[in-house]
Motif scaffolding. Structure first.
Motif, PDB file in Angstrom:
ATOM      1  N   ALA A  65       2.090  12.789   5.253  1.00  0.00           N
ATOM      2  CA  ALA A  65       0.663  13.116   5.204  1.00  0.00           C
ATOM      3  C   ALA A  65       0.222  13.828   6.479  1.00  0.00           C
ATOM      4  CB  ALA A  65      -0.156  11.845   4.982  1.00  0.00           C
ATOM      5  N   VAL A  66       0.695  13.318   7.622  1.00  0.00           N
ATOM      6  CA  VAL A  66       0.302  13.925   8.901  1.00  0.00           C
ATOM      7  C   VAL A  66       0.987  15.282   9.061  1.00  0.00           C
ATOM      8  CG1 VAL A  66       0.377  13.663  11.411  1.00  0.00           C
ATOM      9  CG2 VAL A  66      -0.164  11.688   9.963  1.00  0.00           C
ATOM     10  N   ALA A  67       2.291  15.339   8.753  1.00  0.00           N
ATOM     11  CA  ALA A  67       3.052  16.584   8.937  1.00  0.00           C
ATOM     12  C   ALA A  67       2.507  17.709   8.071  1.00  0.00           C
ATOM     13  CB  ALA A  67       4.528  16.342   8.623  1.00  0.00           C
ATOM     14  N   LEU A  68       2.028  17.357   6.879  1.00  0.00           N
ATOM     15  CA  LEU A  68       1.510  18.375   5.957  1.00  0.00           C
ATOM     16  C   LEU A  68       0.020  18.661   6.189  1.00  0.00           C
ATOM     17  CD1 LEU A  68       3.263  17.172   2.668  1.00  0.00           C
ATOM     18  CD2 LEU A  68       3.781  19.248   3.974  1.00  0.00           C
ATOM     19  N   GLY A  69      -0.584  17.927   7.129  1.00  0.00           N
ATOM     20  CA  GLY A  69      -2.003  18.163   7.427  1.00  0.00           C
ATOM     21  C   GLY A  69      -2.939  17.600   6.374  1.00  0.00           C
ATOM     22  N   LEU A  70      -2.476  16.610   5.602  1.00  0.00           N
ATOM     23  CA  LEU A  70      -3.337  16.022   4.563  1.00  0.00           C
ATOM     24  C   LEU A  70      -4.335  15.059   5.191  1.00  0.00           C
ATOM     25  CD1 LEU A  70      -0.548  15.162   1.929  1.00  0.00           C
ATOM     26  CD2 LEU A  70      -1.730  17.340   2.312  1.00  0.00           C
ATOM     27  N   LEU A 100       0.868  -1.174   0.000  1.00  0.00           N
ATOM     28  CA  LEU A 100       0.000   0.000   0.000  1.00  0.00           C
ATOM     29  C   LEU A 100       0.902   1.219   0.000  1.00  0.00           C
ATOM     30  CD1 LEU A 100      -3.131   0.494   2.237  1.00  0.00           C
ATOM     31  CD2 LEU A 100      -1.527   2.355   1.814  1.00  0.00           C
ATOM     32  N   GLU A 101       0.679   2.122  -0.929  1.00  0.00           N
ATOM     33  CA  GLU A 101       1.488   3.338  -0.941  1.00  0.00           C
ATOM     34  C   GLU A 101       0.605   4.561  -1.136  1.00  0.00           C
ATOM     35  OE1 GLU A 101       3.986   2.198  -4.391  1.00  0.00           O
ATOM     36  OE2 GLU A 101       3.192   3.959  -5.415  1.00  0.00           O
ATOM     37  N   PHE A 102       1.118   5.694  -0.714  1.00  0.00           N
ATOM     38  CA  PHE A 102       0.388   6.954  -0.854  1.00  0.00           C
ATOM     39  C   PHE A 102       1.134   7.895  -1.782  1.00  0.00           C
ATOM     40  CE2 PHE A 102      -0.719   5.883   3.684  1.00  0.00           C
ATOM     41  CZ  PHE A 102      -2.055   5.598   3.450  1.00  0.00           C
ATOM     42  N   SER A 103       0.349   8.638  -2.588  1.00  0.00           N
ATOM     43  CA  SER A 103       0.891   9.812  -3.262  1.00  0.00           C
ATOM     44  C   SER A 103       0.088  11.021  -2.795  1.00  0.00           C
ATOM     45  CB  SER A 103       0.724   9.711  -4.778  1.00  0.00           C
ATOM     46  OG  SER A 103       1.532   8.696  -5.289  1.00  0.00           O
ATOM     47  N   TYR A 104       0.739  12.154  -2.793  1.00  0.00           N
ATOM     48  CA  TYR A 104       0.060  13.424  -2.519  1.00  0.00           C
ATOM     49  C   TYR A 104      -0.640  13.841  -3.804  1.00  0.00           C
ATOM     50  CZ  TYR A 104      -0.296  18.481  -1.465  1.00  0.00           C
ATOM     51  OH  TYR A 104      -0.732  19.766  -1.281  1.00  0.00           O
ATOM     52  N   LYS A 105      -1.968  13.942  -3.765  1.00  0.00           N
ATOM     53  CA  LYS A 105      -2.770  14.277  -4.952  1.00  0.00           C
ATOM     54  C   LYS A 105      -2.575  15.758  -5.247  1.00  0.00           C
ATOM     55  CE  LYS A 105      -7.691  14.105  -6.180  1.00  0.00           C
ATOM     56  NZ  LYS A 105      -7.696  13.711  -7.577  1.00  0.00           N
ATOM     57  N   ASN A 106      -1.622  16.053  -6.117  1.00  0.00           N
ATOM     58  CA  ASN A 106      -1.288  17.438  -6.443  1.00  0.00           C
ATOM     59  C   ASN A 106      -0.639  17.460  -7.829  1.00  0.00           C
ATOM     60  OD1 ASN A 106       0.264  19.850  -6.753  1.00  0.00           O
ATOM     61  ND2 ASN A 106       0.068  20.221  -4.560  1.00  0.00           N
ATOM     62  N   ASP A 107      -1.449  17.837  -8.829  1.00  0.00           N
ATOM     63  CA  ASP A 107      -0.992  17.786 -10.225  1.00  0.00           C
ATOM     64  C   ASP A 107       0.250  18.649 -10.461  1.00  0.00           C
ATOM     65  OD1 ASP A 107      -2.784  15.932 -11.160  1.00  0.00           O
ATOM     66  OD2 ASP A 107      -4.259  17.415 -11.841  1.00  0.00           O
ATOM     67  N   GLU A 108       0.277  19.839  -9.822  1.00  0.00           N
ATOM     68  CA  GLU A 108       1.420  20.736 -10.023  1.00  0.00           C
ATOM     69  C   GLU A 108       2.741  20.055  -9.643  1.00  0.00           C
ATOM     70  OE1 GLU A 108       1.364  24.797  -8.199  1.00  0.00           O
ATOM     71  OE2 GLU A 108      -0.675  24.718  -9.026  1.00  0.00           O
ATOM     72  N   LEU A 109       2.674  19.233  -8.603  1.00  0.00           N
ATOM     73  CA  LEU A 109       3.886  18.547  -8.130  1.00  0.00           C
ATOM     74  C   LEU A 109       4.045  17.169  -8.777  1.00  0.00           C
ATOM     75  CD1 LEU A 109       3.610  19.379  -4.302  1.00  0.00           C
ATOM     76  CD2 LEU A 109       5.040  20.516  -6.005  1.00  0.00           C
ATOM     77  N   GLY A 110       3.065  16.762  -9.610  1.00  0.00           N
ATOM     78  CA  GLY A 110       3.146  15.448 -10.246  1.00  0.00           C
ATOM     79  C   GLY A 110       2.843  14.312  -9.277  1.00  0.00           C
TER      80      GLY A 110
END
Ligand code: TMP
Length: 239
Positions: free
Chosen positions: A141-146, A122-132
């Protein structure tokens, strides 16, 4: 029973779907497009009939997943392309499960596509097109408040159930579920539910005997037979 909802103002247009407000503040309508993109929108095309296929298939699977104990956004299929869903705020996470090595995992890890894995990943990506959509872990995820740790645990528990259900379901159609991406959202009362879609756009599906690709990799990699592959999956599900 309330009257059937209608589309009001368009809220959002994504790469494969549009989302509309309705008269019910707790319900949206999603409309599936035939548009296909890959490589963060760099490659663009059309897969004729895809919108209707993904709508019907995703709704069917979400209803089955509800029965298996995973809450989802599905409310009511309106027509070929349009579905009423529960209003959620999407968690900005792409939740990816890998049962067999393929795609970006194979590239990153230097492992041949089709290689067995000793356990599902299981892996996570940050859903953010600008950053790819960069690869992240729980701490990111926790540190960035996602998401909170509790959110992530709920997401992991549901995702495990989704994988177990889908693997067995597709195997029953002689299809190997190689990997997939799902997204979750939060309802107004803070519950996490499965949202977005489950379709050949978001799963790698290989014929279990021939290993023929029956998914969007046919479009991404210019393999031809894209529409036929989507229709083949539909045929196996609905007969
Ligand atoms: P990947 O191997 O390219 O990381 O893809 C893993 C799975 O996620 C694969 O089944 C395709 C799906 N996916 C999406 O649904 N949307 C995307 O934007 C990407 C990159 C992959």
């Amino acid at each position: 029973m309330s009257a059937t909802l209608e589309k009001l103002e368009q809220l959002y247009e994504g790469k494969a779907k549009k989302v509309y407000k309705t008269a019910d503040p707790e319900r949206y309508i999603v409309s599936y497009k035939d548009d296909a993109t890959a490589f963060n929108g760099l490659k663009k095309g059309t897969i004729v009939g895809k919108g209707a296929i993904n709508n019907r298939m995703s709704n069917y699977l979400m209803q089955k997943l509800e029965e298996a104990g995973v809450p989802t956004h599905f409310v009511e299929e309106l027509n070929d392309r349009e579905t009423v869903v529960r209003k959620v705020t999407i968690l900005p996470l792409e939740v990816i499960v890998r049962n067999v090595a393929a795609g970006s995992f194979s590239k990153r890890m230097g492992v041949e596509e089709g290689s067995a894995l000793r356990c599902p990943i299981l892996e996570f990506s940050y859903k953010n097109d600008e950053l790819g959509d960069p690869f992240i872990n729980d701490d990111y995820a926790v540190a960035l408040g996602l998401a909170t740790r509790e959110d992530l645990q709920t997401v992991r528990d549901y995702t495990h159930k989704v994988n177990e259900f889908l693997k067995a379901f597709f195997l029953g159609l002689n299809i190997e579920l190689v990997d997939f991406k799902i997204e979750f959202g939060k309802t107004g009362d803070g519950k996490i539910i499965l949202a977005d879609e489950i379709s050949p756009d978001t799963c790698r599906l290989w014929d279990a005997t021939t290993h023929e690709k029956l998914d969007k990799d046919r479009f991404r990699r210019d393999l031809g037979g894209v529409e036929d592959a989507y229709q083949e999956v539909m045929r196996r599900i609905f007969g």
